[in-house]
Structure formats: C-alpha cells, structure tokens
Design an enzyme around this catalytic site. Structure first.
Site, PDB file in Angstrom:
ATOM      1  N   GLY A 158       0.855  -1.189   0.000  1.00 27.86           N
ATOM      2  CA  GLY A 158       0.000   0.000   0.000  1.00 27.86           C
ATOM      3  C   GLY A 158       0.888   1.235   0.000  1.00 27.86           C
ATOM      4  CB  ILE A 160       3.261   2.632   4.697  1.00 29.91           C
ATOM      5  CG1 ILE A 160       2.404   3.791   5.254  1.00 29.91           C
ATOM      6  CG2 ILE A 160       4.531   2.466   5.534  1.00 29.91           C
ATOM      7  CD1 ILE A 160       1.846   3.559   6.647  1.00 29.91           C
ATOM      8  CB  ILE A 240       6.817   0.042  10.791  1.00 31.36           C
ATOM      9  CG1 ILE A 240       6.461   0.087   9.308  1.00 31.36           C
ATOM     10  CG2 ILE A 240       8.322   0.079  10.997  1.00 31.36           C
ATOM     11  CD1 ILE A 240       6.677   1.465   8.672  1.00 31.36           C
ATOM     12  NE  ARG A 242      -2.223  -0.759  14.455  1.00 35.91           N
ATOM     13  CZ  ARG A 242      -1.756   0.386  13.975  1.00 35.91           C
ATOM     14  NH1 ARG A 242      -0.472   0.517  13.682  1.00 35.91           N
ATOM     15  NH2 ARG A 242      -2.558   1.421  13.801  1.00 35.91           N
ATOM     16  CD  GLU A 271       2.271  -1.247  20.119  1.00 37.15           C
ATOM     17  OE1 GLU A 271       1.699  -0.154  20.241  1.00 37.15           O
ATOM     18  OE2 GLU A 271       2.729  -1.662  19.060  1.00 37.15           O
ATOM     19  CG  HIS A 289       3.264   2.087  17.626  1.00 35.59           C
ATOM     20  ND1 HIS A 289       2.203   1.224  17.763  1.00 35.59           N
ATOM     21  CD2 HIS A 289       3.125   2.632  16.377  1.00 35.59           C
ATOM     22  CE1 HIS A 289       1.461   1.246  16.674  1.00 35.59           C
ATOM     23  NE2 HIS A 289       1.997   2.097  15.817  1.00 35.59           N
ATOM     24  CB  ILE A 290       8.309   6.500  17.535  1.00 31.72           C
ATOM     25  CG1 ILE A 290       9.568   5.670  17.227  1.00 31.72           C
ATOM     26  CG2 ILE A 290       8.041   6.580  19.030  1.00 31.72           C
ATOM     27  CD1 ILE A 290      10.867   6.334  17.687  1.00 31.72           C
TER      28      ILE A 290
HETATM   29  C1  GLV Z   1       0.226   4.105  13.327  1.00 31.01           C
HETATM   30  O1  GLV Z   1       0.610   3.035  13.694  1.00 31.01           O
HETATM   31  C2  GLV Z   1      -0.907   4.281  12.474  1.00 31.01           C
HETATM   32  O2  GLV Z   1      -1.606   3.303  12.150  1.00 31.01           O
HETATM   33  O3  GLV Z   1      -1.182   5.431  12.093  1.00 31.01           O
END
Ligand code: GLV
Length: 328
Positions: A158, A160, A240, A242, A271, A289-290
């Site tokens: 997608g 990202i 990055i 989930r 988390e 998670h940054i």
């Molecule tokens: C961050 O993890 C998001 O889904 O925006």
C-alpha cells in the site's frame, strides 16, 4: 458542558493546533496520557460525548460504541484502525474515520532508518560507547550486512509499503512484494518491483522482510514459526505495521536460535508490553511505536481526524469525507 455545542472527547494530549481547531466547533475534553487505554474508562465516559478522537491504543469495541448513546463519529488518530469495531459502529450508525496518506512519508523514512539501525547495530554500538567500552577503532567491531544488492520483500504494498520501497531502491535494493493483488503496472515499473502471489515463495527470496499490511483476522500471526523457518538464516524482519501480525514468542525463539539474523520492531503484540524473550534476544532493535512521530505528521494526522469529526457533526454527506472507513 453546555448543551448548545457538541461534546468532543480527545483521549490523549495531541498537537495544540488540532485542539484549537476543534474548540471552534465544540466543547473539547482532553484525556491524560494512557487514561483511555482500558475499555472500562471509555465505557464510563463515552455517554457524554458526540464525537471521539481516539488513539490506536484505545480499544473502541462494541461495548464502548453501544455505551456511546450520543456518539456520531469516531476518528482514529492513526491510519490503522484495528482498535475500532467498525462493523459494530456501522450497525449503530456511528461513522468511523482514519488518517490515510498524511503519515506515508514519515513511515517510509522511519522504516529505512529502522532497517539501517538494525543491520548496522546502531543501538548496541551506542550502548557500548556510553558504557565506556569504546577503546579505539576496531576493524571487526559491529559488522553488519550491506543493503546494496539485497532483496527487500514487502508484505502489503500500500502507500507505506511503496514509500519504503522507493527509499530502499535508492539504497540499491531489489524490491519484491506480496499483496492481495499486484499494483498498477506503471508503479511496478517505477519501483522495479516483482509481484509474488505466494507469500511463502517470496519469504524464501527476501533478505529483508518488511511488514506493511494492516492487522486483520487474515494477517494475525502471519509471521509464525513456520514462516520464520522459511526465511533465510541471514534474513532481517522489519515490522512497523501492527504487533500481532507477528507471533512474538516464535520470533523471540527464532532470534535466540539464530533461525534469522535480526529484527527491527516498532510495534508489539500487547503494547505497551514487550515479550520478555524479545527483550533478551540478540540483534533485535525495538522502538516504542514511533514510525509516524514527526512534528509535521502528527499535526497532519490530528487535523485529518479532527476535520472528519467536524464534517460529520455538521452533517456533511459521506461522499465529501474521504477518510471514512467502512466494512463491505
Ligand atoms: C500508526 O501506527 C498508524 O496506524 O497510524
């Protein structure tokens, strides 16, 4: 709270610009950090509110939605919205929004950084220096694999995934990907990316495996012991997306047993808890998670979520709110 204005709950402190914007449209209540991570607190407070601007760490389940007797809209301060029961919201005529597009580039940058930090041992090397162990340049210290010429396998091509692919290509990596379907031919050409219909076949070819898919029942524990065993011994896993896309216990075991070389993780199954075996695993870079945490992006995320809230509260028609999500 006055009755003439809409009541809006923002579950955590977010950029001031976003709060000022929302205050122009309603009474805004802002929760404290972590206050609404538990469902009970949400259930207790939600009946007072017409709109909820929530975080990915807030479980907005059916009970919460049902308790929201005045609730018209839930806007997630995130692109992923697995924390919200969208189907239940739809049944209750509560609109749900997320924040696509605005965090794509920040996440693409971050994935590249996490990959470099993992392969080049940034954190272990920094700790070594801070611990006073740096006694001079070492020809054999902190060696790691180069990225040029290596193959990046992306699960979920997608926005990202594509942003990461673009950056990785600039670092000389070859791109392969697995997705529900192949991307547009022009995009495939631009990224020089090859599509694998079969995830297992792709995993065996990937020097780096990157997870960029949403969390759904189909992707839960997509990376499990079996898949980890198919990865090359030198492979690096980057997540990055989930946490629950990876079976963390299986990953920890794979790192301890050197079934794979390394992992770079920004997300975790439960988390803020991190699996204790991961904390002690070799070659495991972990961050809280940054991925989207830039000043610009967090403000843009907030504004997009806030605008959807205002649009719904003002009775705007659904076609004019591009970031509403639904289940088909
Ligand atoms: C961050 O993890 C998001 O889904 O925006």
């Amino acid at each position: 709270m006055s009755d003439s204005k809409h009541n809006i709950l923002v579950t955590e402190p977010i950029p001031e610009e976003v709060l000022s914007y929302l205050k122009g449209f309603g009474n805004v209540t802002v929760g404290e950090a972590g206050e609404y991570q538990h469902v009970d607190q949400l259930i207790a407070d939600i009946p007072k509110f017409d709109a909820l601007l929530c975080m990915l760490s807030n479980p907005v389940n059916e009970q919460v939605l049902k308790a929201g007797s005045k609730l018209k809209v839930v806007a997630n301060f995130a692109v992923g919205y697995n924390n919200i029961d969208v189907e239940a919201a739809q049944k209750l005529s509560i609109k749900v929004a997320n924040t696509p597009d605005v965090l794509t580039e920040a996440c693409g940058d971050f994935a590249m950084g996490l990959l470099l930090a993992t392969t080049r041992h940034f954190y272990a090397a920094e700790k070594y220096l801070r611990d006073g162990k740096f006694n001079g340049w070492e020809p054999m210290g902190f060696l790691g694999p180069e990225l040029r010429g290596r193959t990046l396998g992306i699960v979920g091509m997608g926005r990202i995934g594509q942003a990461f692919a673009r950056r990785a290509k600039a670092f000389g990596m070859e791109i392969i990907y697995h997705n529900r379907s192949s991307i547009e031919p022009e995009l495939e050409k631009e990224l020089e990316a090859s599509y694998f219909d079969d995830l297992e076949a792709m995993v065996q070819k990937a020097d780096v495996l990157s997870l960029n898919c949403p969390l759904t029942p189909q992707t839960h524990h997509l990376v499990d012991e079996r898949l980890l065993n198919l990865m090359p011994k030198h492979a690096v896993l980057i997540n990055i997306s989930r946490g629950p896309v990876v079976d963390e216990a299986a990953l920890a075991k794979a790192l301890h047993n050197r079934t794979i070389y390394a992992a770079g993780l920004d997300v975790f199954e439960e988390e803020p808890k991190v699996h204790p075996e991961l904390l002690s695993a070799p070659n495991c870079t972990m961050l809280p998670h940054i991925a989207s945490a830039t000043f610009e992006t967090r403000e843009a995320i907030g504004m997009l979520a806030a605008k959807a809230i205002v649009q719904v509260l003002q009775g705007e028609s659904e076609q004019n709110i591009p970031n509403l999500v639904s289940v088909s």
